[in-house]
Scaffold this motif. Structure first.
Motif, PDB file in Angstrom:
ATOM      1  N   ALA A  15     -59.018  30.539 -22.525  1.00 14.96           N
ATOM      2  CA  ALA A  15     -59.153  31.064 -23.886  1.00 14.96           C
ATOM      3  C   ALA A  15     -57.897  31.806 -24.306  1.00 14.96           C
ATOM      4  N   GLY A  16     -57.200  32.435 -23.365  1.00 13.24           N
ATOM      5  CA  GLY A  16     -55.945  33.110 -23.676  1.00 13.24           C
ATOM      6  C   GLY A  16     -54.918  32.146 -24.217  1.00 13.24           C
ATOM      7  N   CYS A  17     -54.957  30.926 -23.749  1.00 14.88           N
ATOM      8  CA  CYS A  17     -54.024  29.912 -24.221  1.00 14.88           C
ATOM      9  C   CYS A  17     -54.460  29.339 -25.564  1.00 14.88           C
ATOM     10  N   GLN A  18     -55.722  29.456 -25.911  1.00 19.32           N
ATOM     11  CA  GLN A  18     -56.207  28.900 -27.167  1.00 19.32           C
ATOM     12  C   GLN A  18     -55.755  29.735 -28.361  1.00 19.32           C
ATOM     13  N   SER A  19     -55.325  30.953 -28.133  1.00 21.50           N
ATOM     14  CA  SER A  19     -54.856  31.802 -29.225  1.00 21.50           C
ATOM     15  C   SER A  19     -53.393  31.515 -29.530  1.00 21.50           C
ATOM     16  N   ASP A  20     -52.961  30.350 -29.267  1.00 22.99           N
ATOM     17  CA  ASP A  20     -51.595  29.882 -29.390  1.00 22.99           C
ATOM     18  C   ASP A  20     -51.283  29.562 -30.845  1.00 22.99           C
ATOM     19  N   PRO A  21     -50.192  29.890 -31.440  1.00 19.99           N
ATOM     20  CA  PRO A  21     -49.132  30.755 -30.932  1.00 19.99           C
ATOM     21  C   PRO A  21     -49.376  32.221 -31.294  1.00 19.99           C
ATOM     22  N   ARG A  39     -45.356  30.737 -27.730  1.00 19.76           N
ATOM     23  CA  ARG A  39     -46.319  29.638 -27.566  1.00 19.76           C
ATOM     24  C   ARG A  39     -46.588  29.373 -26.100  1.00 19.76           C
ATOM     25  N   CYS A  40     -47.850  29.132 -25.800  1.00 19.05           N
ATOM     26  CA  CYS A  40     -48.247  28.735 -24.455  1.00 19.05           C
ATOM     27  C   CYS A  40     -47.868  27.273 -24.224  1.00 19.05           C
ATOM     28  N   GLN A  77     -46.650  34.844 -22.560  1.00 14.03           N
ATOM     29  CA  GLN A  77     -47.937  34.196 -22.327  1.00 14.03           C
ATOM     30  C   GLN A  77     -48.204  34.201 -20.826  1.00 14.03           C
ATOM     31  N   GLY A  78     -49.386  34.622 -20.425  1.00 17.11           N
ATOM     32  CA  GLY A  78     -49.729  34.674 -19.011  1.00 17.11           C
ATOM     33  C   GLY A  78     -50.087  33.305 -18.460  1.00 17.11           C
ATOM     34  N   LEU A  81     -53.011  30.213 -13.489  1.00 17.84           N
ATOM     35  CA  LEU A  81     -53.360  28.934 -12.873  1.00 17.84           C
ATOM     36  C   LEU A  81     -52.524  27.785 -13.413  1.00 17.84           C
ATOM     37  N   GLY A  82     -51.345  28.088 -13.953  1.00 15.80           N
ATOM     38  CA  GLY A  82     -50.466  27.041 -14.443  1.00 15.80           C
ATOM     39  C   GLY A  82     -50.844  26.492 -15.798  1.00 15.80           C
ATOM     40  N   GLU A  83     -51.684  27.209 -16.543  1.00 21.13           N
ATOM     41  CA  GLU A  83     -52.123  26.696 -17.843  1.00 21.13           C
ATOM     42  C   GLU A  83     -51.068  26.850 -18.930  1.00 21.13           C
TER      43      GLU A  83
END
Length: 97
Positions: A15-21, A39-40, A77-78, A81-83
């Protein structure tokens, strides 16, 4: 219970990556802004520049000048797990017309 916790953690990370950018603007003078995009999932730098131009349009309703002082930054961006392997960030300044 452990499977539920692991599943919840995985959803939270993704979900952290879904808030991109992530877009940020800071006023540094009258009609002068410093813009940052992070951007993730980044295909190339043109995507980041497009995001910056969109952000410039939103902070300058009467029109934005060209992007100035473009600077690549390390992504914030954190990625546990390589996301976010294709992450990238870019900063620029813009003057409103």
């Amino acid at each position: 219970m452990k499977q539920t916790a692991a599943g919840a953690l995985m959803l939270l990370l993704l979900a952290g990556c879904q808030s991109d950018p992530q877009l940020r603007s800071k006023r540094i003078g009258p009609g002068h802004y410093r813009l940052t995009v992070d951007r993730c999932h980044m295909v190339d730098q043109q995507l980041l520049e497009h995001d910056l131009r969109e952000l410039a349009s939103s902070v300058c309703p009467s029109g934005a000048g060209p992007l100035e002082a473009l600077e690549q930054l390390p992504s914030r961006q954190g990625s546990l797990l390589g996301e976010c392997l294709g992450s990238g960030a870019l900063r620029a300044e813009v003057r409103c017309r």
